[in-house]
Write a protein that holds these residues in place. Structure first.
Motif, PDB file in Angstrom:
ATOM      1  N   HIS A  41       2.065  -0.187  -4.799  1.00 45.93           N
ATOM      2  CA  HIS A  41       3.492  -0.285  -5.082  1.00 45.93           C
ATOM      3  C   HIS A  41       3.904  -1.748  -5.148  1.00 45.93           C
ATOM      4  CE1 HIS A  41       3.755   4.017  -4.352  1.00 45.93           C
ATOM      5  NE2 HIS A  41       3.059   3.825  -3.255  1.00 45.93           N
ATOM      6  N   ASN A  57       0.818  -1.217   0.000  1.00 50.24           N
ATOM      7  CA  ASN A  57       0.000   0.000   0.000  1.00 50.24           C
ATOM      8  C   ASN A  57       0.848   1.261   0.000  1.00 50.24           C
ATOM      9  OD1 ASN A  57      -2.498  -1.348   0.008  1.00 50.24           O
ATOM     10  ND2 ASN A  57      -2.356  -1.673   2.225  1.00 50.24           N
ATOM     11  N   HIS A  58       2.099   1.150   0.427  1.00 56.60           N
ATOM     12  CA  HIS A  58       3.001   2.289   0.376  1.00 56.60           C
ATOM     13  C   HIS A  58       4.430   1.787   0.242  1.00 56.60           C
ATOM     14  CE1 HIS A  58       3.245   1.136   4.626  1.00 56.60           C
ATOM     15  NE2 HIS A  58       4.435   1.713   4.632  1.00 56.60           N
ATOM     16  N   ASN A  76      12.139   5.611  -0.811  1.00 54.71           N
ATOM     17  CA  ASN A  76      11.652   6.693  -1.654  1.00 54.71           C
ATOM     18  C   ASN A  76      12.616   7.085  -2.764  1.00 54.71           C
ATOM     19  OD1 ASN A  76       9.141   7.128  -0.243  1.00 54.71           O
ATOM     20  ND2 ASN A  76      10.370   7.978   1.439  1.00 54.71           N
TER      21      ASN A  76
END
Length: 416
Positions: A313, A277-278, A282
């Motif tokens: 993702h 979900n995330h 980064n």
């Protein structure tokens, strides 16, 4: 007369496609025999639930000389990794990289706690050494294991354990760093002189681009070869094909009778894909887990590389040693470790690939060979990265040299 020579190529992987490209340049129209239904060999990807999944985590090192010769990087639409890695320790992220090539890595690297100050100077020293050392000299240097090379160079146990071991285990597909120091120096040099990249539409774009360069080559898909002998190819369905020359790029010892006793050992790996979900990383960096109890070798977030754009993702996880777990047990263990070591919580399992022949396990590595050295018999020539070293660059060079070997042999036949 040379243009009338009938040449068969067994295998539509990188080596086979490169061989065909070089034969076409000299006016020949070869035929490739491929057991699969598409080109690519080990360099392919699939579409699963609208996601692009590579069959095993692979990168293109842009500094590979052969890749620069045969590929159009702009048309590949590459996404690039930063020259570094994220190391997961105690659920925290520590970044280490080459600040001379990416200034944003300077502060994180200095305060990462990975390695000593001496180690960081040693890395700069190694960078300078390999920048000056030619590829030819690398492959003439006496071989030792990568682990002993790093120890002899003066790196601490800390940085070997936390960075070199997990990073290069994922590249060499073995956890002890027993791989030849020649391969370490070559790969390290290539990382230092270019970038690691992946086409946004998947690693298979590399072989698709090579395929598109062919104009006069016939490819027989879904065609399995049983045996290769002098100017004769016996297919599994019993059909027999005759040609002047045959280039074998895969399964040499299985197909050629006089190589039956020279079985090639292969390194295998598992590649698992999960939906999240995330994302936890980064920046476009490879994630490493240096814990001795972990089976995870590396982690990559597709969204950090601008591939697989989606609200969710995708994470790719490579496992070299599955510890004899069943597929179901392996999925559970990897999922558990992602949470335990990386604080990464998966929402859905997508797919797992087992690649039994990921890399050839060979000694006495070479960078390239003379065309005549690819010739096994009067009519049979060998190609594939197992002839040189386990890399995309070697696969390309071996295909090129085998094609040149055929051309030299055909020229001699015409003259005689």
């Amino acid at each position: 007369m040379k243009n009338n020579q009938k040449v068969y190529i067994i295998g539509a992987g990188v080596s086979g496609l490169i061989a065909a490209i070089n034969l076409e340049k000299e006016g020949l129209s070869p035929t490739i025999i491929e057991a699969d239904n598409a080109v690519g060999g080990r360099v392919q990807n699939d579409i699963v639930n609208d996601y692009i999944l590579d069959r095993g985590f692979q990168v293109l090192l842009t500094s590979y000389p052969a890749a620069q010769k045969y590929l159009d990087y702009k048309k590949l639409d590459l996404s690039y990794f930063l020259p570094g890695a994220v190391i997961f320790k105690n659920k925290t992220q520590k970044v280490i990289g080459d600040p001379t090539r990416s200034l944003q890595l300077l502060i994180p690297t200095l305060f990462s706690g990975i390695g000593t100050i001496k180690d960081k100077f040693k890395i700069l020293q190694l960078n300078r050494l390999l920048k000056k050392k030619s590829i030819d000299d690398i492959f003439k240097t006496k071989e030792q294991t990568t682990l002993s090379y790093l120890e002899d160079f003066g790196f601490s146990e800390n940085i070997i354990h936390d960075f070199f071991q997990p990073f290069f285990s994922g590249i060499f597909l073995e956890t002890k760093l027993n791989t030849s120091s020649r391969m370490f120096e070559f790969v390290y040099k290539m990382f230092g002189e270019g970038l690691a990249a992946i086409p946004k539409k998947g690693i298979g774009e590399i072989t698709k681009q090579l395929h598109q360069q062919l104009k006069n080559t016939t490819i027989l898909f879904n065609t399995k070869v049983k045996e290769v002998s002098h100017q004769k190819i016996t297919l599994e369905n019993g059909d027999v094909l005759s040609g002047d020359y045959i280039i074998v790029t895969a399964n040499h010892s299985d197909l050629i009778p006089n190589l039956k006793s020279q079985k090639t050992a292969w390194k295998s790996c598992y590649n698992l894909y999960f939906e999240l979900n995330h994302k936890n990383i980064n920046k476009p960096l490879i994630g490493l887990v240096p814990d001795k109890n972990s089976i995870i070798n590396n982690i990559v977030f597709s969204s950090s590389l601008q591939t697989n754009p989606n609200n969710n993702h995708i994470i790719s996880v490579t496992v070299v040693d599955n510890q004899n777990l069943s597929e179901e047990e392996l999925i559970i263990k990897v999922s558990t470790e992602l949470d335990l070591f990386c604080n990464i919580k998966i929402s859905k399992f997508l797919k797992m690939y087992f690649i039994p022949k990921s890399l050839p396990d060979i000694n006495h590595l070479q960078y390239e060979s003379n065309p005549s050295e690819t010739q096994l018999t009067q009519s049979i020539f060998l190609a594939g990265d197992l002839q040189l070293n386990g890399s995309l660059n070697a696969a390309m060079l071996s295909g090129e040299k085998a094609a040149l070997g055929v051309l030299e042999a055909a020229e001699k036949t015409i003259i005689n």
